[in-house]
Design an enzyme around this catalytic site. Sequence first.
Site, PDB file in Angstrom:
ATOM      1  N   TYR A   1       0.776  -1.243   0.093  1.00 16.90           N
ATOM      2  CA  TYR A   1      -0.049  -0.100  -0.087  1.00 16.90           C
ATOM      3  C   TYR A   1       0.844   1.354  -0.007  1.00 16.90           C
ATOM      4  CZ  TYR A   1      -3.674  -3.354   1.621  1.00 16.90           C
ATOM      5  OH  TYR A   1      -4.490  -4.188   1.780  1.00 16.90           O
TER       6      TYR A   1
ATOM      7  N   HIS B   1       0.577 -11.435   2.752  1.00 16.33           N
ATOM      8  CA  HIS B   1      -0.437 -11.043   2.192  1.00 16.33           C
ATOM      9  C   HIS B   1      -0.951 -11.986   1.183  1.00 16.33           C
ATOM     10  CE1 HIS B   1      -1.304  -6.740   0.550  1.00 16.33           C
ATOM     11  NE2 HIS B   1      -2.447  -7.703   0.259  1.00 16.33           N
TER      12      HIS B   1
END
Length: 278
Positions: A50, A108
Site C-alpha cells: 500500500y 499478504h
Amino acid sequence: MSQVPMVFGAEITLPAIGFGTGGIQGYAGVEALIQAFELGYRLIDSAVNYENEGTVGRAVRRSSVPREEIIVTSKLPGRHHAYDEALATIEESLFRTGLDYLDLYLIHWPLPRLDRYVEAWQALITARDRGLVRAIGVSNFLSSHIDRLIEETGVSPAVNQVELHPFFPQAEQRAYNADRGIVTQAWCPIGRAGDLLSHPLLGAIGERYGVSRAQVILRWHLQLGVVPIPKSSSPERQYENLDLFGFDLTDDEMTEITALGRPDGRLFGLDPATHEEF
Ligand SMILES: NC(=O)C1=CN([C@@H]2O[C@H](COP(=O)(O)OP(=O)(O)OC[C@H]3O[C@@H](n4cnc5c(N)ncnc54)[C@H](OP(=O)(O)O)[C@@H]3O)[C@@H](O)[C@H]2O)C=CC1
Ligand SMILES: O=C(O)C(=O)[C@@H](O)[C@H](O)C(=O)CO
C-alpha cells in the site's frame, strides 16, 4: 462513540472492527488516520504494497491515543517470501513506521505456485521471537495452506484476513478458522462501495433500524464473529462505519443476508489458489 467490543482468538484479541488503509497516503492520509483514532478505531490494516506504512506510523506517533492502545498491521508481499528477504522486509516495515514494534504482520497472499509461503512463515516466526512484531498471521490463505504451515512449523496463524462480504460469505473458511482459534478478518467488507451497496434487501433491513446499507453489512460481519476492516477517508463515513452498536440483526435477517452469497462471489476474481500478487 461507545467502546468497541473485542473479539478473542487463541493467539490474539482484536477490536471487533478495524480500519482499512488501501489508498490512504501522505499528509491527507495522516489526517484521515488521526481522525479515525479520535473516533475510536484502534485496529489499523496496512501493507508494504500500500506504500503507506510511513503514513500509518506518522499518524500513530502524532495521535493523542497511546501507542499501546493501537494495533498496527502490515503485510509481506509475494516478491519477498524468501526467508532472508522476508526478515529484511519486516525490519524495513518497522523502520518506515518509525515505531518500536508492529502488532500484527501477515503474509499478504500465499502464491502457491511460487511455493515459498512456509519459508516466509518461518521468517515471521523469527520476527515475532525477536520482538519486531507482537503477533503473526496470514491473508488470503486457503485451509490447505494453513494446514501446511501448522504441519511444517507447529505455529498457527493468529489471523486469516480474507475477502468476505454478503456476496462472498466464506462459510467454510470461517468455520475452519474458528475451529482453530484463528480470527477471521474481512477485507473489502462493503464491497468497495460497488453493486453490493445498492442491494434492495440491505436497504429494506436498514430502513427498519434507521441505518445505512453499509451499517447493515458491517453489523452482519460483527454478528458472524468476523472483524471487518472498512476503509474510508471521510470522517462522516468513518463514524457511520463504527456506529454499529445500537441495533441487532435478527437470525432471519442474518440468514437472508448470507443467502446473497454467490458460488463465485469474489468481486475481482482473485482466487488465492491461483492469484499471484508480488
Ligand atoms: N488482504 C488483502 O488482500 C486485501 C486487504 N484489503 C484491506 O481491506 C481494506 C478494506 O477494503 P477496501 O478494498 O478498501 O474496500 P471497502 O469495502 O472497505 O470499501 C471502501 C470504499 O467504500 C467507500 N465507503 C466507505 N464507507 C462507506 C459508507 N459508509 N458508505 C458508502 N461508501 C463507503 C470508501 O470511500 P471513501 O473513502 O470516500 O469513504 C471506499 O471507496 C483495505 O483498505 C485494505 O486495508 C483490501 C483488499 C485486499
Ligand atoms: O489491497 C490489497 O491488499 C490487495 O491484495 C489488492 O491487490 C486487492 O486484491 C485488490 O485491490 C483487488 O482489486
